[in-house]
Design a protein around this motif. Sequence first.
Motif, PDB file in Angstrom:
ATOM      1  N   VAL A  92     -40.645  81.951  -9.975  1.00  0.00           N
ATOM      2  CA  VAL A  92     -39.437  81.302  -8.951  1.00  0.00           C
ATOM      3  C   VAL A  92     -39.137  79.964  -9.194  1.00  0.00           C
ATOM      4  CG1 VAL A  92     -39.486  80.924  -6.566  1.00  0.00           C
ATOM      5  CG2 VAL A  92     -40.580  83.314  -7.253  1.00  0.00           C
ATOM      6  N   ALA A  93     -40.059  79.104  -9.216  1.00  0.00           N
ATOM      7  CA  ALA A  93     -39.901  77.636  -9.295  1.00  0.00           C
ATOM      8  C   ALA A  93     -38.438  77.389 -10.667  1.00  0.00           C
ATOM      9  CB  ALA A  93     -40.766  77.009  -9.661  1.00  0.00           C
ATOM     10  N   GLU A  94     -39.141  78.117 -11.525  1.00  0.00           N
ATOM     11  CA  GLU A  94     -37.890  77.929 -12.901  1.00  0.00           C
ATOM     12  C   GLU A  94     -36.159  78.073 -11.783  1.00  0.00           C
ATOM     13  OE1 GLU A  94     -37.386  78.984 -17.362  1.00  0.00           O
ATOM     14  OE2 GLU A  94     -39.264  80.015 -16.284  1.00  0.00           O
ATOM     15  N   ALA A  95     -36.443  79.589 -11.622  1.00  0.00           N
ATOM     16  CA  ALA A  95     -34.780  80.308 -11.240  1.00  0.00           C
ATOM     17  C   ALA A  95     -34.592  79.070 -10.132  1.00  0.00           C
ATOM     18  CB  ALA A  95     -35.451  81.513 -10.920  1.00  0.00           C
ATOM     19  N   ARG A  96     -35.366  78.711  -9.562  1.00  0.00           N
ATOM     20  CA  ARG A  96     -34.441  78.229  -8.479  1.00  0.00           C
ATOM     21  C   ARG A  96     -33.910  76.573  -8.553  1.00  0.00           C
ATOM     22  NH1 ARG A  96     -39.055  77.983  -3.678  1.00  0.00           N
ATOM     23  NH2 ARG A  96     -38.765  80.646  -2.629  1.00  0.00           N
ATOM     24  N   LEU A  97     -34.924  76.005 -10.165  1.00  0.00           N
ATOM     25  CA  LEU A  97     -34.575  74.718 -10.643  1.00  0.00           C
ATOM     26  C   LEU A  97     -33.356  75.207 -10.976  1.00  0.00           C
ATOM     27  CD1 LEU A  97     -38.218  73.293 -11.930  1.00  0.00           C
ATOM     28  CD2 LEU A  97     -36.162  72.461 -10.164  1.00  0.00           C
ATOM     29  N   LYS A  98     -32.665  76.181 -12.251  1.00  0.00           N
ATOM     30  CA  LYS A  98     -31.434  76.446 -12.446  1.00  0.00           C
ATOM     31  C   LYS A  98     -30.630  76.327 -11.476  1.00  0.00           C
ATOM     32  CE  LYS A  98     -33.525  78.631 -16.459  1.00  0.00           C
ATOM     33  NZ  LYS A  98     -33.739  79.772 -17.381  1.00  0.00           N
ATOM     34  N   LYS A  99     -30.692  77.050 -10.263  1.00  0.00           N
ATOM     35  CA  LYS A  99     -29.970  76.935  -9.611  1.00  0.00           C
ATOM     36  C   LYS A  99     -29.409  75.778  -8.853  1.00  0.00           C
ATOM     37  CE  LYS A  99     -29.916  82.221  -8.519  1.00  0.00           C
ATOM     38  NZ  LYS A  99     -30.380  83.541  -7.553  1.00  0.00           N
TER      39      LYS A  99
END
Length: 121
Positions: A92-99
């Motif tokens: 989830v943290a990785e997906a947020r960073l990508k966004k």
Amino acid sequence: MRYTKEERLEIGRKVYEGIMTRYEAAEAYGISDDTARDYMRMYRDSNSLPPKSSGNGSDSYVYKPSERRPDLSDYESMTKKELIVELIKAKVAEARLKKGYEVKGDGPVKEYILLDSSNTK
């Protein structure tokens, strides 16, 4: 008008050091503001300098990775279920960073932090 690499780096230095804005450089040198920004990035990258914040007083945030390295002993003591929960949190943290954002806190005191000042839409 075409500029040599040295001239591009000089324009980039002026923008990077704040001597002139990218808009002023664009007007002065007859280039687009995007090209002035590209010259600034070329100067920054060729000298291994860190990104500059926008400096316009906005709440821009430049992401800096955490200095703390994960300790494997933390994971070794976890159960399978706890490891799965940690893996989900990491994804989830990785997906947020990508966004382009990250979240600090939990529940009603969550704080959303934008990682750069550009529009995320």
